[in-house]
Write a protein that holds these residues in place. Structure first.
Motif, mmCIF file in Angstrom:
data_model
loop_
_atom_site.group_PDB
_atom_site.id
_atom_site.type_symbol
_atom_site.label_atom_id
_atom_site.label_comp_id
_atom_site.label_asym_id
_atom_site.label_seq_id
_atom_site.Cartn_x
_atom_site.Cartn_y
_atom_site.Cartn_z
ATOM 1 N N MET A 49 0.869 -1.177 0.000
ATOM 2 C CA MET A 49 0.000 0.000 0.000
ATOM 3 C C MET A 49 0.904 1.224 0.000
ATOM 4 S SD MET A 49 -2.904 -1.252 2.724
ATOM 5 C CE MET A 49 -4.123 -0.011 2.308
ATOM 6 N N VAL A 50 0.627 2.148 -0.909
ATOM 7 C CA VAL A 50 1.479 3.326 -1.047
ATOM 8 C C VAL A 50 0.706 4.606 -0.773
ATOM 9 C CG1 VAL A 50 2.969 2.214 -2.753
ATOM 10 C CG2 VAL A 50 1.072 3.607 -3.526
ATOM 11 N N ASP A 51 1.451 5.616 -0.360
ATOM 12 C CA ASP A 51 0.920 6.968 -0.257
ATOM 13 C C ASP A 51 1.132 7.579 -1.630
ATOM 14 O OD1 ASP A 51 0.049 9.485 0.835
ATOM 15 O OD2 ASP A 51 2.165 10.059 0.856
ATOM 16 N N VAL A 52 0.064 7.814 -2.345
ATOM 17 C CA VAL A 52 0.172 8.258 -3.734
ATOM 18 C C VAL A 52 0.931 9.580 -3.883
ATOM 19 C CG1 VAL A 52 -1.136 8.905 -5.798
ATOM 20 C CG2 VAL A 52 -1.838 6.925 -4.449
ATOM 21 N N PRO A 53 0.628 10.629 -3.063
ATOM 22 C CA PRO A 53 1.362 11.887 -3.270
ATOM 23 C C PRO A 53 2.878 11.772 -3.114
ATOM 24 C CG PRO A 53 -0.579 12.287 -1.931
ATOM 25 C CD PRO A 53 -0.440 10.793 -2.066
ATOM 26 N N SER A 54 3.329 10.986 -2.127
ATOM 27 C CA SER A 54 4.773 10.885 -1.904
ATOM 28 C C SER A 54 5.404 9.730 -2.675
ATOM 29 C CB SER A 54 5.073 10.704 -0.408
ATOM 30 O OG SER A 54 4.685 9.403 0.018
ATOM 31 N N GLY A 55 4.588 8.751 -3.052
ATOM 32 C CA GLY A 55 5.117 7.571 -3.727
ATOM 33 C C GLY A 55 5.778 6.593 -2.774
ATOM 34 N N SER A 56 5.631 6.814 -1.476
ATOM 35 C CA SER A 56 6.273 5.966 -0.464
ATOM 36 C C SER A 56 5.418 4.750 -0.131
ATOM 37 C CB SER A 56 6.487 6.747 0.829
ATOM 38 O OG SER A 56 7.325 7.844 0.604
ATOM 39 N N LYS A 111 -11.096 1.366 4.486
ATOM 40 C CA LYS A 111 -11.321 2.532 3.628
ATOM 41 C C LYS A 111 -10.081 3.409 3.643
ATOM 42 C CE LYS A 111 -16.223 2.457 4.220
ATOM 43 N NZ LYS A 111 -17.406 3.042 4.797
ATOM 44 N N ALA A 112 -9.707 3.899 2.480
ATOM 45 C CA ALA A 112 -8.476 4.691 2.339
ATOM 46 C C ALA A 112 -8.484 5.950 3.207
ATOM 47 C CB ALA A 112 -8.257 5.063 0.877
ATOM 48 N N ASP A 113 -9.667 6.491 3.502
ATOM 49 C CA ASP A 113 -9.721 7.724 4.290
ATOM 50 C C ASP A 113 -9.928 7.467 5.790
ATOM 51 O OD1 ASP A 113 -12.330 6.839 4.187
ATOM 52 O OD2 ASP A 113 -13.187 8.790 3.639
ATOM 53 N N ASP A 114 -9.883 6.209 6.209
ATOM 54 C CA ASP A 114 -10.055 5.877 7.623
ATOM 55 C C ASP A 114 -8.701 5.926 8.339
ATOM 56 O OD1 ASP A 114 -10.797 4.985 10.093
ATOM 57 O OD2 ASP A 114 -11.687 3.102 9.406
ATOM 58 N N LEU A 115 -8.195 7.137 8.522
ATOM 59 C CA LEU A 115 -6.873 7.310 9.114
ATOM 60 C C LEU A 115 -6.780 6.764 10.529
ATOM 61 C CD1 LEU A 115 -5.723 10.813 7.827
ATOM 62 C CD2 LEU A 115 -5.175 8.548 6.936
ATOM 63 N N SER A 116 -7.872 6.779 11.279
ATOM 64 C CA SER A 116 -7.812 6.257 12.645
ATOM 65 C C SER A 116 -7.522 4.757 12.629
ATOM 66 C CB SER A 116 -9.097 6.560 13.419
ATOM 67 O OG SER A 116 -10.193 5.887 12.840
#
Length: 136
Positions: A49-56, A111-116
């Motif tokens: 799973m990657v963080d799209v903005p950073s590419g990490s 869900k991708a936006d479930d940061l908790s």
């Protein structure tokens, strides 16, 4: 910058360290086994799973248990918690503890936006999420 004998040289106030990146194809990571320090098999890297903005890479998703994908659990593990060892990865965790880690199945990805939920995963492995910035 200063010039010496017609050659321009750069001078730095402090020593500079050059870190050489290690760039590999995802196919070289997915499918590798993950073991603990006792050599117990914890699973296989099934997804990244990657963080799209950073590419990490944020998580290696390990698959464990089940037969031919049935009953298999998926465990997101913070990428920085894994250490590459020859042909597999090392995760410093007891097998019994790993079995209590946050997990999901193939049909119910978080869900991708479930940061908790993702923060809970980081805390389980004693890491801080990369999106948290420490203010001093």
């Amino acid at each position: 910058m200063r010039e010496r004998g017609g050659v321009k040289e750069m001078s730095f106030a402090s020593p500079v360290s050059v870190v050489h990146p290690k760039i590999v194809a995802i196919e070289k990571i997915v499918g590798k086994r993950v073991k603990n320090a006792l050599g117990e098999d914890l699973g296989e890297v099934h997804h990244l799973m990657v963080d799209v903005p950073s590419g990490s890479i944020i998580f290696a998703v390990l698959s464990s248990g089940g037969i031919m994908g049935l009953g298999e659990k998926l465990y997101p593990v913070p990428w920085q918690a894994l250490t590459e060892k020859e042909d597999d990865y090392l995760l410093k965790i007891r097998k019994e503890t790993m079995e209590t880690a946050p997990s999901f199945d193939h049909n119910h990805w978080p869900k991708a936006d479930d940061l908790s939920w993702f923060e809970r995963v980081f805390r389980f492995y004693d890491y801080s999420p990369p999106w948290e910035i420490e203010i001093k």
